[in-house]
Design an enzyme around this catalytic site. Structure first.
Site, PDB file in Angstrom:
ATOM      1  N   LYS A 133     -92.504  60.815 -43.130  1.00  0.00           N
ATOM      2  CA  LYS A 133     -91.773  61.470 -42.040  1.00  0.00           C
ATOM      3  C   LYS A 133     -92.372  62.821 -41.661  1.00  0.00           C
ATOM      4  O   LYS A 133     -92.628  63.088 -40.491  1.00  0.00           O
ATOM      5  CB  LYS A 133     -90.295  61.668 -42.437  1.00  0.00           C
ATOM      6  CG  LYS A 133     -89.511  60.410 -42.695  1.00  0.00           C
ATOM      7  CD  LYS A 133     -88.059  60.721 -43.019  1.00  0.00           C
ATOM      8  CE  LYS A 133     -87.879  61.675 -44.168  1.00  0.00           C
ATOM      9  NZ  LYS A 133     -88.426  61.147 -45.452  1.00  0.00           N
ATOM     10  N   SER A 134     -92.564  63.670 -42.662  1.00  0.00           N
ATOM     11  CA  SER A 134     -93.052  65.024 -42.367  1.00  0.00           C
ATOM     12  C   SER A 134     -94.457  65.004 -41.784  1.00  0.00           C
ATOM     13  O   SER A 134     -94.765  65.743 -40.842  1.00  0.00           O
ATOM     14  CB  SER A 134     -93.024  65.876 -43.635  1.00  0.00           C
ATOM     15  OG  SER A 134     -91.694  66.113 -44.054  1.00  0.00           O
ATOM     16  N   GLY A 146     -86.087  58.104 -42.985  1.00  0.00           N
ATOM     17  CA  GLY A 146     -86.797  57.206 -43.891  1.00  0.00           C
ATOM     18  C   GLY A 146     -86.743  57.746 -45.302  1.00  0.00           C
ATOM     19  O   GLY A 146     -86.308  58.876 -45.547  1.00  0.00           O
ATOM     20  N   LEU A 147     -87.176  56.928 -46.233  1.00  0.00           N
ATOM     21  CA  LEU A 147     -87.194  57.324 -47.635  1.00  0.00           C
ATOM     22  C   LEU A 147     -88.072  58.546 -47.877  1.00  0.00           C
ATOM     23  O   LEU A 147     -88.965  58.850 -47.086  1.00  0.00           O
ATOM     24  CB  LEU A 147     -87.716  56.167 -48.495  1.00  0.00           C
ATOM     25  CG  LEU A 147     -86.848  54.915 -48.601  1.00  0.00           C
ATOM     26  CD1 LEU A 147     -87.660  53.788 -49.226  1.00  0.00           C
ATOM     27  CD2 LEU A 147     -85.592  55.194 -49.410  1.00  0.00           C
ATOM     28  N   SER A 148     -87.840  59.222 -48.974  1.00  0.00           N
ATOM     29  CA  SER A 148     -88.759  60.258 -49.412  1.00  0.00           C
ATOM     30  C   SER A 148     -90.122  59.623 -49.616  1.00  0.00           C
ATOM     31  O   SER A 148     -90.241  58.524 -50.161  1.00  0.00           O
ATOM     32  CB  SER A 148     -88.266  60.864 -50.735  1.00  0.00           C
ATOM     33  OG  SER A 148     -89.156  61.850 -51.203  1.00  0.00           O
ATOM     34  N   ALA A 149     -91.178  60.293 -49.147  1.00  0.00           N
ATOM     35  CA  ALA A 149     -92.566  59.815 -49.225  1.00  0.00           C
ATOM     36  C   ALA A 149     -92.849  58.665 -48.266  1.00  0.00           C
ATOM     37  O   ALA A 149     -93.855  57.971 -48.413  1.00  0.00           O
ATOM     38  CB  ALA A 149     -92.941  59.405 -50.651  1.00  0.00           C
ATOM     39  N   SER A 150     -91.998  58.500 -47.261  1.00  0.00           N
ATOM     40  CA  SER A 150     -92.269  57.463 -46.252  1.00  0.00           C
ATOM     41  C   SER A 150     -93.285  57.942 -45.223  1.00  0.00           C
ATOM     42  O   SER A 150     -93.863  57.136 -44.489  1.00  0.00           O
ATOM     43  CB  SER A 150     -90.969  57.057 -45.540  1.00  0.00           C
ATOM     44  OG  SER A 150     -90.408  58.160 -44.846  1.00  0.00           O
ATOM     45  N   SER A 163     -81.864  61.615 -44.200  1.00  0.00           N
ATOM     46  CA  SER A 163     -80.595  61.210 -43.566  1.00  0.00           C
ATOM     47  C   SER A 163     -80.235  59.775 -43.945  1.00  0.00           C
ATOM     48  O   SER A 163     -80.269  58.878 -43.109  1.00  0.00           O
ATOM     49  CB  SER A 163     -80.646  61.399 -42.045  1.00  0.00           C
ATOM     50  OG  SER A 163     -81.816  60.878 -41.462  1.00  0.00           O
TER      51      SER A 163
END
Length: 211
Positions: free
Chosen positions: A38-39, A32-36, A107
């Site tokens: 994920k982490s 997913g996008l940065s700041a979506s 990714s």
């Protein structure tokens, strides 16, 4: 590729290892996008799998990996490709050991994620089958990700400070048929994780939950 190498098989088959550990190995690939988110989701997923389901799981985070294994890579398309290739190989090793690898990487390119999936589909020497690969799309609109922007990266990309930034100056190719599609707008992290675990249970990837 080097030709003077020989694969050394384990004394245990994957079936034997899974039986001893009472779990199946697989890779859960969050994209997913940065700041979506994920982490954040990956951290809670790892926590729940370990604490509540009693299975071995390990989180491979995009930023963390770039501190060590991939610290020699930048953010060009070629380096992004190599970044994903390496982590796919590492995730497969975890999965082959009967652990659950949780990867959390932007990714952005569909071809790279397909390559990671195909890598898992190829049986390890001595095994008859490949390994499960669960693609999870953490989906938020670009404007939502940009509003969150906890690291200030989108602003830097807009200002031209960061080049080749996904969603701004470099494309993000969303998955077409992910195993799990999490629409992560105003969704509690526990609910996002619940969706992922529900899929794992539906496929028989996890041992029954202990009462």
């Amino acid at each position: 590729m080097a030709t003077n190498i020989t694969y050394h098989a384990s004394a245990l088959t994957r079936t034997e290892r899974s039986s001893l550990r009472n779990q199946r190995g697989l890779t859960i690939w969050l994209t997913g996008l940065s700041a979506s988110g994920k982490s954040t989701i990956a951290v809670e997923l790892e926590h729940q799998l370990l604490r509540e389901r009693g299975v071995s799981a390990y989180r491979l985070d995009g930023d963390n990996v770039r501190f060590g294994l991939n610290k020699d890579l930048g953010f060009s398309d070629a380096d992004r490709n190599e970044n994903i290739r390496r982590i796919a190989e590492v995730a497969k090793l975890f999965a082959d050991s009967a652990s659950i690898a949780i990867t959390s990487f932007i990714s952005p390119f569909r071809a790279d994620r397909d390559t990671a999936r195909k890598l898992h589909e190829v049986p390890t020497p001595g095994e008859e089958t490949g390994l499960p690969f669960v693609e999870v799309h953490i989906d938020v609109p670009i404007e939502v990700a940009e509003q969150r922007d906890p690291k200030g990266l989108y602003k830097k990309a807009r200002d031209g400070v960061i080049k080749e930034f996904t969603g701004i100056s470099s494309p993000y190719e969303a998955p077409e048929k992910p195993e799990v599609h999490v629409k992560n707008v105003d969704l509690p992290v526990q609910e996002a994780v619940k969706q992922i675990i529900a899929y794992l249970d539906s496929q028989g990837y996890l041992p029954p939950k202990k009462e």
